[in-house]
Motif scaffolding. Structure first.
Motif, mmCIF file in Angstrom:
data_model
loop_
_atom_site.group_PDB
_atom_site.id
_atom_site.type_symbol
_atom_site.label_atom_id
_atom_site.label_comp_id
_atom_site.label_asym_id
_atom_site.label_seq_id
_atom_site.Cartn_x
_atom_site.Cartn_y
_atom_site.Cartn_z
ATOM 1 N N ARG A 121 0.870 -1.186 0.000
ATOM 2 C CA ARG A 121 0.000 0.000 0.000
ATOM 3 C C ARG A 121 0.897 1.224 0.000
ATOM 4 O O ARG A 121 1.759 1.354 0.882
ATOM 5 C CB ARG A 121 -0.891 0.029 1.261
ATOM 6 C CG ARG A 121 -1.696 1.315 1.409
ATOM 7 C CD ARG A 121 -2.325 1.452 2.786
ATOM 8 N NE ARG A 121 -1.365 1.400 3.881
ATOM 9 C CZ ARG A 121 -0.594 2.419 4.252
ATOM 10 N NH1 ARG A 121 -0.650 3.560 3.599
ATOM 11 N NH2 ARG A 121 0.245 2.274 5.263
ATOM 12 N N PRO A 122 0.757 2.132 -0.959
ATOM 13 C CA PRO A 122 1.627 3.315 -0.952
ATOM 14 C C PRO A 122 1.203 4.298 0.126
ATOM 15 O O PRO A 122 0.054 4.302 0.570
ATOM 16 C CB PRO A 122 1.423 3.908 -2.352
ATOM 17 C CG PRO A 122 0.048 3.475 -2.743
ATOM 18 C CD PRO A 122 -0.161 2.123 -2.117
ATOM 19 N N PRO A 129 4.016 4.051 3.790
ATOM 20 C CA PRO A 129 3.442 2.923 3.062
ATOM 21 C C PRO A 129 3.449 1.641 3.899
ATOM 22 O O PRO A 129 3.966 1.602 5.014
ATOM 23 C CB PRO A 129 4.414 2.773 1.891
ATOM 24 C CG PRO A 129 5.753 3.127 2.505
ATOM 25 C CD PRO A 129 5.466 4.206 3.521
ATOM 26 N N THR A 130 2.889 0.577 3.344
ATOM 27 C CA THR A 130 3.051 -0.776 3.875
ATOM 28 C C THR A 130 3.964 -1.546 2.936
ATOM 29 O O THR A 130 3.725 -1.584 1.719
ATOM 30 C CB THR A 130 1.697 -1.490 3.992
ATOM 31 O OG1 THR A 130 0.872 -0.773 4.918
ATOM 32 C CG2 THR A 130 1.872 -2.918 4.492
ATOM 33 N N LEU A 131 5.026 -2.141 3.491
ATOM 34 C CA LEU A 131 6.049 -2.809 2.696
ATOM 35 C C LEU A 131 6.168 -4.269 3.123
ATOM 36 O O LEU A 131 6.079 -4.575 4.314
ATOM 37 C CB LEU A 131 7.400 -2.108 2.882
ATOM 38 C CG LEU A 131 7.437 -0.602 2.591
ATOM 39 C CD1 LEU A 131 8.762 0.013 3.046
ATOM 40 C CD2 LEU A 131 7.223 -0.336 1.107
ATOM 41 N N VAL A 132 6.392 -5.154 2.167
ATOM 42 C CA VAL A 132 6.590 -6.577 2.447
ATOM 43 C C VAL A 132 8.012 -6.951 2.042
ATOM 44 O O VAL A 132 8.485 -6.578 0.954
ATOM 45 C CB VAL A 132 5.566 -7.437 1.673
ATOM 46 C CG1 VAL A 132 5.811 -8.928 1.943
ATOM 47 C CG2 VAL A 132 4.146 -7.055 2.059
ATOM 48 N N VAL A 133 8.689 -7.671 2.936
ATOM 49 C CA VAL A 133 10.099 -8.006 2.708
ATOM 50 C C VAL A 133 10.213 -9.212 1.781
ATOM 51 O O VAL A 133 9.678 -10.284 2.060
ATOM 52 C CB VAL A 133 10.801 -8.316 4.049
ATOM 53 C CG1 VAL A 133 12.257 -8.718 3.805
ATOM 54 C CG2 VAL A 133 10.713 -7.121 4.985
ATOM 55 N N GLU A 134 10.918 -9.030 0.668
ATOM 56 C CA GLU A 134 11.292 -10.137 -0.209
ATOM 57 C C GLU A 134 12.817 -10.192 -0.257
ATOM 58 O O GLU A 134 13.453 -9.772 -1.225
ATOM 59 C CB GLU A 134 10.719 -9.940 -1.616
ATOM 60 C CG GLU A 134 9.260 -10.313 -1.741
ATOM 61 C CD GLU A 134 8.799 -10.471 -3.174
ATOM 62 O OE1 GLU A 134 7.614 -10.744 -3.374
ATOM 63 O OE2 GLU A 134 9.627 -10.289 -4.099
ATOM 64 N N ALA A 135 13.395 -10.653 0.826
ATOM 65 C CA ALA A 135 14.846 -10.792 0.976
ATOM 66 C C ALA A 135 15.068 -11.709 2.172
ATOM 67 O O ALA A 135 14.165 -11.873 3.012
ATOM 68 C CB ALA A 135 15.515 -9.439 1.220
ATOM 69 N N GLY A 191 2.502 4.260 9.313
ATOM 70 C CA GLY A 191 1.269 5.049 9.349
ATOM 71 C C GLY A 191 1.517 6.529 9.304
ATOM 72 O O GLY A 191 2.385 7.017 8.564
ATOM 73 N N ALA A 192 0.771 7.239 10.135
ATOM 74 C CA ALA A 192 0.807 8.705 10.113
ATOM 75 C C ALA A 192 2.089 9.241 10.747
ATOM 76 O O ALA A 192 2.642 8.649 11.665
ATOM 77 C CB ALA A 192 -0.404 9.252 10.857
ATOM 78 N N LYS A 248 6.496 9.085 -7.363
ATOM 79 C CA LYS A 248 6.266 8.552 -6.020
ATOM 80 C C LYS A 248 5.866 7.088 -6.137
ATOM 81 O O LYS A 248 5.472 6.607 -7.212
ATOM 82 C CB LYS A 248 5.186 9.358 -5.300
ATOM 83 C CG LYS A 248 3.808 9.276 -5.932
ATOM 84 C CD LYS A 248 2.816 10.102 -5.119
ATOM 85 C CE LYS A 248 1.399 9.960 -5.685
ATOM 86 N NZ LYS A 248 0.402 10.737 -4.901
ATOM 87 N N LEU A 249 5.936 6.368 -5.014
ATOM 88 C CA LEU A 249 5.641 4.945 -5.041
ATOM 89 C C LEU A 249 4.151 4.683 -5.277
ATOM 90 O O LEU A 249 3.297 5.494 -4.902
ATOM 91 C CB LEU A 249 6.052 4.290 -3.719
ATOM 92 C CG LEU A 249 7.528 4.386 -3.315
ATOM 93 C CD1 LEU A 249 7.786 3.499 -2.102
ATOM 94 C CD2 LEU A 249 8.441 4.004 -4.468
ATOM 95 N N LYS A 250 3.879 3.561 -5.908
ATOM 96 C CA LYS A 250 2.498 3.127 -6.086
ATOM 97 C C LYS A 250 2.395 1.647 -5.728
ATOM 98 O O LYS A 250 3.418 0.953 -5.561
ATOM 99 C CB LYS A 250 2.025 3.365 -7.513
ATOM 100 C CG LYS A 250 2.760 2.556 -8.555
ATOM 101 C CD LYS A 250 2.217 2.869 -9.951
ATOM 102 C CE LYS A 250 2.900 1.996 -10.996
ATOM 103 N NZ LYS A 250 2.408 2.270 -12.366
ATOM 104 N N GLU A 251 1.165 1.160 -5.618
ATOM 105 C CA GLU A 251 0.925 -0.229 -5.231
ATOM 106 C C GLU A 251 1.641 -1.194 -6.175
ATOM 107 O O GLU A 251 1.658 -0.984 -7.394
ATOM 108 C CB GLU A 251 -0.575 -0.512 -5.234
ATOM 109 C CG GLU A 251 -0.944 -1.905 -4.756
ATOM 110 C CD GLU A 251 -2.452 -2.110 -4.751
ATOM 111 O OE1 GLU A 251 -3.176 -1.104 -4.755
ATOM 112 O OE2 GLU A 251 -2.883 -3.280 -4.745
ATOM 113 N N ALA A 252 2.245 -2.224 -5.581
ATOM 114 C CA ALA A 252 2.936 -3.312 -6.299
ATOM 115 C C ALA A 252 4.310 -2.919 -6.809
ATOM 116 O O ALA A 252 4.965 -3.727 -7.468
ATOM 117 C CB ALA A 252 2.084 -3.865 -7.434
ATOM 118 N N ASP A 253 4.768 -1.716 -6.496
ATOM 119 C CA ASP A 253 6.161 -1.371 -6.829
ATOM 120 C C ASP A 253 7.120 -2.289 -6.077
ATOM 121 O O ASP A 253 6.790 -2.802 -4.995
ATOM 122 C CB ASP A 253 6.461 0.079 -6.425
ATOM 123 C CG ASP A 253 6.068 1.070 -7.504
ATOM 124 O OD1 ASP A 253 5.878 0.649 -8.660
ATOM 125 O OD2 ASP A 253 5.963 2.264 -7.189
ATOM 126 N N ALA A 254 8.315 -2.465 -6.639
ATOM 127 C CA ALA A 254 9.361 -3.255 -5.985
ATOM 128 C C ALA A 254 10.593 -2.367 -5.833
ATOM 129 O O ALA A 254 11.182 -1.937 -6.827
ATOM 130 C CB ALA A 254 9.690 -4.490 -6.809
#
Length: 345
Positions: free
Chosen positions: A9-10, A65-71, A114-115, A154-160
């Motif tokens: 989520r950006p 944003p919300t980020l998911v770790v792929e590492a 968050g905020a 700026k970042l958007k959803e599904a960016d890596a």
């Protein structure tokens, strides 16, 4: 390279920034770069990035944003008053992550930012840096031209976000000994370079009045609302000249505009003053509705303020402290405590 942070989520305005694109203004290229260079430096230090690396980090505006770790793992340095929570991939409840310190995240974990409270920006650095391509010597995003960073936007959803390291190094986590003091009181400015385009009354209005940050505030500049500043007979317009970061121009409407990281390189409005570089970071942290005053100082005073700020920043980085391991005992801190006192034999 396969290590990445996935944007689930950006935030409101997340961009990749380093110290900026220095040395190309004569070609019409704005510097861009971090709005708050102090927070960027501290976040990189917490993540383990040396200053000379000029590592790119994530600048977050108002909401993260919300980020998911792929590492395998990634160490982050989080700086600024931002809400943060980490969700593990084992179904346990999210746990809050304090700011102004480093954390190591592992594959599959979800970092929800968050905020941002009370200021406009916060920073997330990663060990090794965000590995987007450099353009004209910098990885900073300049969104108005679609340059640098991640596809110039700026970042958007599904960016890596590509990471330079596959895994975090083995070391203790670090934290700031205390929040950095950005200073308070009126914003200090050096008069000019077109001071003669304003009447004595105009200068008195500028330094003697309270101004409010308008809703027109972004990486390019801040428009202030308040009493109108009177121009002299020379008027508001000049032959276009270069614009330094922090320059305060006053168009014909008579209201000041502070020009910041994404400012244009030249302009044709007279500039009443330039913000002292030591006060630029806190100016860049202002939110709409905040009230400010300006006070004039000399060039020598502005230089002394910046030297003092650089000394304090270096001391803050040198004073980063290891944090207590989660669920464990900090033996070093324990041994340093005087556990027996007041005993009479």
């Amino acid at each position: 390279m396969s290590a990445r942070l996935i944007v689930e989520r950006p935030g409101l305005f997340d961009t990749v920034q380093d110290r900026g694109r220095i040395g190309f203004q004569e070609l019409g290229m704005p510097t861009a770069g971090a709005m708050d260079r102090i927070a960027l430096a501290l976040a990189n230090a917490l993540a383990g990035n040396p200053a000379e690396a000029n590592a790119a980090a994530l600048e977050m505006g108002v909401l993260g944003p919300t980020l998911v770790v792929e590492a395998e793992s990634v160490r982050i340095g989080l700086v600024g008053p931002i809400e943060a929570a980490l969700t593990a991939n084992d179904g346990t409840a999210p746990r809050p992550l304090p700011s102004d310190r480093s954390h190591t995240l592992s594959r599959g974990q979800r970092l929800k930012l968050g905020a941002i409270e009370g200021v406009s920006t916060a920073y997330l650095a990663v060990e090794g840096g965000i590995a987007v391509p450099a353009f004209m010597g910098s990885r900073s995003t300049y969104t108005r031209a679609g340059l640098g960073g991640l596809e110039g936007r700026k970042l958007k959803e599904a960016d890596a976000l590509p990471l330079a390291r596959e895994a975090a190094s083995a070391r203790a986590e670090l934290a700031l000994a205390a929040p950095f003091d950005y200073g308070r009181g009126p914003i200090r400015v050096v008069p000019g370079p077109q001071a003669d385009h304003f009447t004595e009354s105009g200068h008195a209005t500028f330094t003697g009045s309270e101004y409010v940050v308008s809703k027109e505030a972004d990486r390019m500049g801040i428009r202030f609302e308040g009493p109108k500043i009177e121009h002299s007979a020379l008027g508001p317009d000049i032959v276009s000249d270069g614009i330094a970061q922090g320059a305060i121009q006053v168009p014909a409407a008579g209201l000041p505009i502070a020009l910041l990281a994404d400012r244009q390189t030249v302009g044709g409005y007279s500039k009443i003053a330039t913000i002292a570089s030591a006060d630029l970071p806190r100016t860049c942290r202002l939110l709409p509705g905040m009230r400010v005053r300006f006070v004039a100082i000399s060039v020598a005073e502005a230089e002394a303020l910046r030297r003092d700020q650089e000394r304090r920043l270096a001391a803050a980085i040198a004073g980063l402290k290891p944090t207590r391991p989660e669920g464990g005992i900090d033996l070093k801190a324990l041994y340093e405590e005087n556990l027996i006192d007041g005993v009479v034999l």
